[in-house]
Motif scaffolding. Structure first.
Motif, short mmCIF file in Angstrom:
data_model
loop_
_atom_site.label_atom_id
_atom_site.label_comp_id
_atom_site.label_asym_id
_atom_site.label_seq_id
_atom_site.Cartn_x
_atom_site.Cartn_y
_atom_site.Cartn_z
N LEU A 101 0.76 -1.36 0.23
CA LEU A 101 0.13 -0.18 0.01
C LEU A 101 0.95 1.02 -0.05
O LEU A 101 0.54 2.31 -0.51
CB LEU A 101 -1.06 -0.13 1.19
N ILE A 102 2.13 1.16 0.59
CA ILE A 102 3.07 2.43 0.67
C ILE A 102 3.42 2.48 -0.74
O ILE A 102 3.70 3.68 -1.26
CB ILE A 102 4.21 1.93 1.74
N ALA A 103 3.80 1.27 -1.61
CA ALA A 103 4.16 1.53 -2.95
C ALA A 103 3.14 2.01 -3.71
O ALA A 103 3.25 2.95 -4.58
CB ALA A 103 4.82 0.20 -3.38
N VAL A 104 1.81 1.67 -3.52
CA VAL A 104 0.60 2.31 -4.37
C VAL A 104 0.63 3.79 -4.03
O VAL A 104 0.60 4.71 -4.98
CB VAL A 104 -0.35 1.72 -3.83
N LEU A 105 0.73 4.23 -2.83
CA LEU A 105 0.85 5.96 -2.51
C LEU A 105 2.06 6.23 -3.11
O LEU A 105 2.08 7.55 -3.46
CB LEU A 105 0.88 5.86 -1.00
N ALA A 106 3.14 5.67 -3.16
CA ALA A 106 4.54 6.28 -3.52
C ALA A 106 4.12 6.43 -5.12
O ALA A 106 4.20 7.79 -5.86
CB ALA A 106 5.76 5.31 -3.49
N ASN A 107 3.40 5.52 -5.95
CA ASN A 107 3.05 5.85 -7.34
C ASN A 107 2.12 6.80 -7.59
O ASN A 107 2.27 7.57 -8.33
CB ASN A 107 2.23 4.56 -7.90
N LEU A 108 1.41 7.14 -6.45
CA LEU A 108 0.27 8.27 -6.55
C LEU A 108 0.99 9.64 -6.37
O LEU A 108 0.45 10.55 -7.12
CB LEU A 108 -0.71 8.08 -5.23
N TYR A 109 1.88 9.68 -5.67
CA TYR A 109 2.43 11.07 -4.87
C TYR A 109 3.75 11.20 -5.32
O TYR A 109 4.08 12.52 -5.72
CB TYR A 109 2.44 11.21 -3.42
N ASN A 110 4.60 10.50 -5.63
CA ASN A 110 5.99 10.83 -5.91
C ASN A 110 6.13 11.45 -7.31
O ASN A 110 5.66 10.80 -8.49
CB ASN A 110 6.93 9.46 -5.77
N ALA A 154 -11.41 -2.57 7.86
CA ALA A 154 -11.54 -0.92 8.37
C ALA A 154 -10.24 -0.73 8.84
O ALA A 154 -9.98 0.37 8.73
CB ALA A 154 -12.58 -0.94 9.53
N GLN A 155 -9.57 -1.43 9.53
CA GLN A 155 -8.16 -1.19 10.33
C GLN A 155 -7.31 -0.75 9.31
O GLN A 155 -6.51 0.24 9.44
CB GLN A 155 -7.67 -2.37 10.98
N ARG A 156 -7.09 -1.49 8.18
CA ARG A 156 -6.02 -1.06 7.01
C ARG A 156 -6.49 0.14 6.29
O ARG A 156 -5.94 1.16 6.22
CB ARG A 156 -5.92 -2.21 6.08
N SER A 157 -8.02 0.38 6.00
CA SER A 157 -8.50 1.47 5.43
C SER A 157 -8.06 2.73 6.27
O SER A 157 -7.58 3.77 5.81
CB SER A 157 -10.03 1.62 5.28
N ASN A 158 -8.22 2.57 7.62
CA ASN A 158 -7.80 3.72 8.78
C ASN A 158 -6.18 3.99 8.65
O ASN A 158 -5.76 5.27 8.50
CB ASN A 158 -8.25 3.36 10.17
N GLY A 159 -5.39 2.68 8.37
CA GLY A 159 -3.91 3.10 8.13
C GLY A 159 -3.65 3.65 6.99
O GLY A 159 -2.86 4.90 7.00
N VAL A 160 -4.37 3.60 5.78
CA VAL A 160 -4.06 4.03 4.53
C VAL A 160 -4.32 5.70 4.74
O VAL A 160 -3.68 6.58 4.31
CB VAL A 160 -4.81 3.61 3.36
N ARG A 161 -5.58 5.82 5.30
CA ARG A 161 -6.14 7.17 5.71
C ARG A 161 -4.77 7.91 6.32
O ARG A 161 -4.61 9.01 6.05
CB ARG A 161 -7.34 7.36 6.39
N ALA A 162 -4.51 7.71 7.46
CA ALA A 162 -3.41 7.88 8.12
C ALA A 162 -2.12 8.18 7.53
O ALA A 162 -1.48 9.10 7.51
CB ALA A 162 -2.98 6.97 9.51
N MET A 163 -1.72 7.20 6.72
CA MET A 163 -0.60 7.70 5.83
C MET A 163 -0.72 8.76 4.67
O MET A 163 0.23 9.59 4.53
CB MET A 163 -0.38 6.37 5.03
#
Length: 140
Positions: free
Chosen positions: A83-92, A119-128
């Motif tokens: 999921l971090i890699a996905v966010l890196a693709n989104l923002y970097n 729900a826990q993972r979704s909250n984690g993504v939101r926090a990231m």
């Protein structure tokens, strides 16, 4: 709020996800993205880079050059690394100002992740995402 086009890297990812119709395949693809990401050196795994609100341990290290935003990250959970890699693709590679224009919820929705993350993972993504936005906001 103007709509910002996703990065080329994220568009490519979205195309890959469209091709993977089965959720199991998508899940594996996210994990593979995480495995392909270089690990974060232990020196960066400190309280200042730790993201609270994630079920697993997550560290995000911003790297802003001039006004170009990027970050590196790591987690002790394989799916979260992905999921971090996905966010890196989104923002970097975006300009710091543009980071704030990204509708992460909508973009991630294109990958069909919301329906399948706990729900826990979704909250984690939101926090990231919140951490990324806060860093970009401070830099802008």
């Amino acid at each position: 709020m103007g709509f910002l086009m996703a990065t080329a890297a994220f568009e490519e990812l979205a195309d890959d996800f469209e091709f993977l119709e089965d959720w199991e395949d998508r899940y594996r693809h996210v994990i593979d993205l995480g495995k392909a990401m270089p690990p974060l050196e232990d020196a960066f795994k400190v309280p200042a880079t730790k993201v609270d609100g994630c079920a697993s341990q997550v560290w995000l290290v911003p790297d802003i050059t001039d006004t170009t935003f990027s970050f590196r990250g790591d987690s002790d959970a394989m799916i979260v690394r992905g999921l971090i890699a996905v966010l890196a693709n989104l923002y970097n590679g975006l300009d710091v100002k543009d980071v704030l224009e990204v509708d992460a919820h909508a973009e991630l929705g294109r990958l069909g992740l919301h329906d399948h993350l706990s729900a826990q993972r979704s909250n984690g993504v939101r926090a990231m995402v919140e951490r990324i936005r806060a860093v970009a906001h401070a830099a802008a």
